[in-house]
Design a protein around this motif. Structure first.
Motif, PDB file in Angstrom:
ATOM      1  N   UNK A  11     159.893  -5.331 -60.536  1.00  0.00           N
ATOM      2  CA  UNK A  11     159.793  -5.347 -61.930  1.00  0.00           C
ATOM      3  C   UNK A  11     161.557  -4.797 -62.005  1.00  0.00           C
ATOM      4  N   UNK A  40     147.218  -1.183 -59.934  1.00  0.00           N
ATOM      5  CA  UNK A  40     146.968  -2.005 -60.886  1.00  0.00           C
ATOM      6  C   UNK A  40     148.010  -3.156 -60.816  1.00  0.00           C
ATOM      7  N   UNK A  41     149.203  -3.032 -60.307  1.00  0.00           N
ATOM      8  CA  UNK A  41     149.904  -4.364 -60.125  1.00  0.00           C
ATOM      9  C   UNK A  41     148.987  -5.280 -58.967  1.00  0.00           C
ATOM     10  N   UNK A  44     146.410  -6.709 -60.905  1.00  0.00           N
ATOM     11  CA  UNK A  44     146.767  -7.789 -61.966  1.00  0.00           C
ATOM     12  C   UNK A  44     147.274  -9.055 -61.130  1.00  0.00           C
ATOM     13  N   UNK A  47     144.197 -11.313 -60.110  1.00  0.00           N
ATOM     14  CA  UNK A  47     143.636 -11.575 -61.200  1.00  0.00           C
ATOM     15  C   UNK A  47     144.444 -12.879 -62.083  1.00  0.00           C
ATOM     16  N   UNK A  48     145.429 -13.083 -61.419  1.00  0.00           N
ATOM     17  CA  UNK A  48     146.413 -14.068 -61.707  1.00  0.00           C
ATOM     18  C   UNK A  48     147.300 -13.367 -63.286  1.00  0.00           C
ATOM     19  N   UNK A  49     147.151 -12.187 -63.670  1.00  0.00           N
ATOM     20  CA  UNK A  49     147.789 -11.968 -64.675  1.00  0.00           C
ATOM     21  C   UNK A  49     149.241 -11.663 -64.413  1.00  0.00           C
ATOM     22  N   UNK A  50     149.538 -11.465 -63.115  1.00  0.00           N
ATOM     23  CA  UNK A  50     151.010 -11.246 -62.731  1.00  0.00           C
ATOM     24  C   UNK A  50     151.103 -12.011 -61.400  1.00  0.00           C
ATOM     25  N   UNK A  51     152.315 -12.630 -61.173  1.00  0.00           N
ATOM     26  CA  UNK A  51     152.691 -13.393 -60.061  1.00  0.00           C
ATOM     27  C   UNK A  51     153.495 -12.791 -58.958  1.00  0.00           C
ATOM     28  N   UNK A  68     144.192 -22.052 -60.545  1.00  0.00           N
ATOM     29  CA  UNK A  68     144.202 -22.178 -61.730  1.00  0.00           C
ATOM     30  C   UNK A  68     142.904 -21.663 -62.393  1.00  0.00           C
TER      31      UNK A  68
END
Lengths: 283, 246
Positions: A11, A40-41, A44, A47-51, A68
């Motif tokens: 980040x 959590x990272x 995420x 769950x493909x909420x973050x790349x 996808x």
């Protein structure tokens, strides 16, 4: 098989996870680390909420980002802060999320009924969730995660805020759901995964520390965990782990490289001992 | 002994093509995708949980129209129409986004087969259609009251305003910071729709009135095409949340 392949997540200048490589096959995996360690990272990213910033995550050899919709179709996710519509009943809520998950209406009603029965909420299926306890909401959460009969079930801190009875109930439920699928459970509560996880994954300094069976992880402290009611008399360097009361005495569990002299009993190390020892420097 | 006839090159190619055409799922085009999404999710779940937002948007828009009519500044009908035309769209978009955020279901919905972003795209299309309807009604009302402007002038300026705003809103959703999207959208409305009449006064009204119909029509068509492309991007593009609980 789900593969995390040399994944790094930054980040800005902050590195949340560095060069993580993992393999998930069928079974329960416990992500065990203190808050802020990157659990959590990772969840995420799974769950493909973050790349990932570097590396990739593959499901049966295919990149989950490229898969996808097809990947989202096979995952069930219970987020840490599970939101819900207070004015919806569990049945309405599951029907709503089931629709978003692409489940055909003809199948959805039966699926909702079966899942509400599984999580023991059939008697309140049509009641508004406004007055539900934390445990009941979490059970609705697990039901929604199971709607599409996922091949990968991802649960982020699912027992946070639950009372001990609900926690045990939830653990049993997860255990029963773990047949024929990958279950990834993130927690900082050792007892949540000690009994149900086939493998425990731990992070330290944002890197992978271990990915092994609980009994193997416990071997890390074999012969180094002791118990005494006279901790003040121990002169050798040691680290206090936990304390318990018995017969008006306070028994202290501690770890030391060598067995100290005196009334000291060597005990079998458990996962909590290892957790406290590994993260001794962290708040 | 039975002899198996060896196929010719043409027969082989024909067979391969048949296998491919039968085995491959045909790709949905944009319109089919929208229609299929709408059909699967249904009106109930696309609009059911934002009924209160619709009521708020309709009520606020009607009130603002009445307010603008009551306190109208003479000879600035087109400026007023231009500025007010996106109000319904803005309020509806902001209220819906706010409700989505408040529900704490955003992340969960983003992991579903049909994501919240895809639903948002369908909603935006519907909001635009509703916005056009409102603009048309407003234009008719305005042209009855402001007799010195034609219905066509008012309608075309209203549509232009609505499309510019829809494009800006879509741009904010696609490229902006999600956490500040509300402020950015309101800020843009002030800058694009309210500042010009403040700075140029009646000159802005004259400018809007003198824009050639052909130019406005071409602009509207181009913007409508860009808007649809943006909606397509919103539906197909993977979104990443901008933060995580570390």
């Amino acid at each position: 098989m789900l593969t995390v392949n040399h994944v790094t997540k930054n980040y800005g200048k902050f590195t949340a996870l560095e060069d993580i490589t993992l393999e998930f096959n069928k079974g329960v995996y416990g992500l065990l680390a203190p808050n802020g360690a990157g659990k959590t990272t990772l969840i995420k990213m799974l769950t493909t909420l973050l790349f990932p910033t570097k590396g990739d995550i593959l499901y049966n050899g295919d990149d989950i980002i490229a898969l996808d919709e097809d990947y989202r179709d096979i995952i069930g996710y219970l987020p840490q802060d599970f939101g819900y519509y207070k004015n919806y009943s569990p049945k309405q809520f599951l029907n709503y999320l089931g629709t978003l998950k692409g489940i055909e209406k003809s199948v959805l009603d039966k699926k909702t009924e079966a899942l509400l029965s599984l999580v023991s909420l059939s008697d309140v299926a049509n009641k508004k969730m406004r007055k539900f306890s934390g445990g009941m909401i979490q059970r609705v959460g697990i039901a929604q995660a199971m709607l599409n009969d996922p091949e990968i079930l991802i649960l982020d801190e699912p027992t946070a805020g639950l009372d001990p009875k609900e926690r045990v109930r939830f653990r049993n439920l997860i255990s029963s759901l773990s047949q024929n699928r990958i279950v990834i459970l993130s927690t900082h509560i050792v007892s949540d995964i000690e009994t149900i996880a086939n493998k425990v994954i731990m992070f330290k300094d944002h890197q992978l520390l271990c990915n092994d069976m609980p009994k193997n992880i416990c071997k890390y402290l074999e012969g180094k965990v002791f118990e005494t009611s006279e901790i003040s008399k121990i002169e050798k360097p040691h680290l206090v782990l936990t304390q318990r009361q018995e017969d008006d005495k306070t028994y202290t569990r501690f770890t030391s490289e060598e067995k100290p002299a005196g009334h000291i009993k060597e005990v079998v190390p458990n996962l909590e001992d290892v957790f406290l020892y590994i993260y001794k420097d962290e708040e | 002994m039975n002899k198996i006839p060896i196929p010719t090159k043409e027969e082989k190619e024909k067979a391969i093509n048949k296998i491919i055409s039968n085995g491959m799922t045909p790709q949905e085009n944009f319109i089919q995708r929208i229609v299929n999404l709408y059909m699967h999710i249904g009106t109930k779940y696309i609009f059911g949980d934002i009924l209160d937002c619709l009521i708020i948007a309709i009520t606020s828009t009607v009130l603002i129209y009445f307010f603008s009519l009551s306190f109208r500044i003479m000879n600035t009908e087109l400026s007023t129409t231009f500025a007010i035309s996106p109000i319904f769209y803005i309020i509806l978009t902001l209220a819906t986004e706010w409700k989505e955020k408040m529900s704490h279901l955003y992340e969960l919905k983003m992991t579903c087969k049909y994501t919240v972003k895809q639903i948002t795209a369908i909603r935006l299309l519907c909001f635009s259609a509703l916005g056009v309807l409102f603009s048309s009604l407003m234009s008719m009302g305005y042209s009855l009251i402001f007799t010195n402007e034609s219905l066509l002038d008012i309608f075309i300026v209203s549509l232009l305003g609505l499309l510019i705003n829809s494009l800006l809103a879509l741009g904010v959703m696609l490229y902006g910071n999600r956490r500040n999207s509300h402020n950015i959208l309101i800020g843009l409305w002030f800058a694009v729709f309210l500042l010009p009449p403040v700075i140029w006064g009646k000159g802005w009204n004259v400018f809007l009135g003198e824009l050639p119909y052909l130019l406005i029509t071409v602009l509207i068509l181009i913007m409508a095409a860009i808007y649809l492309l943006g909606i397509k991007k919103l539906i197909t593009e993977r979104e990443v949340i901008l933060y995580a609980n570390r």
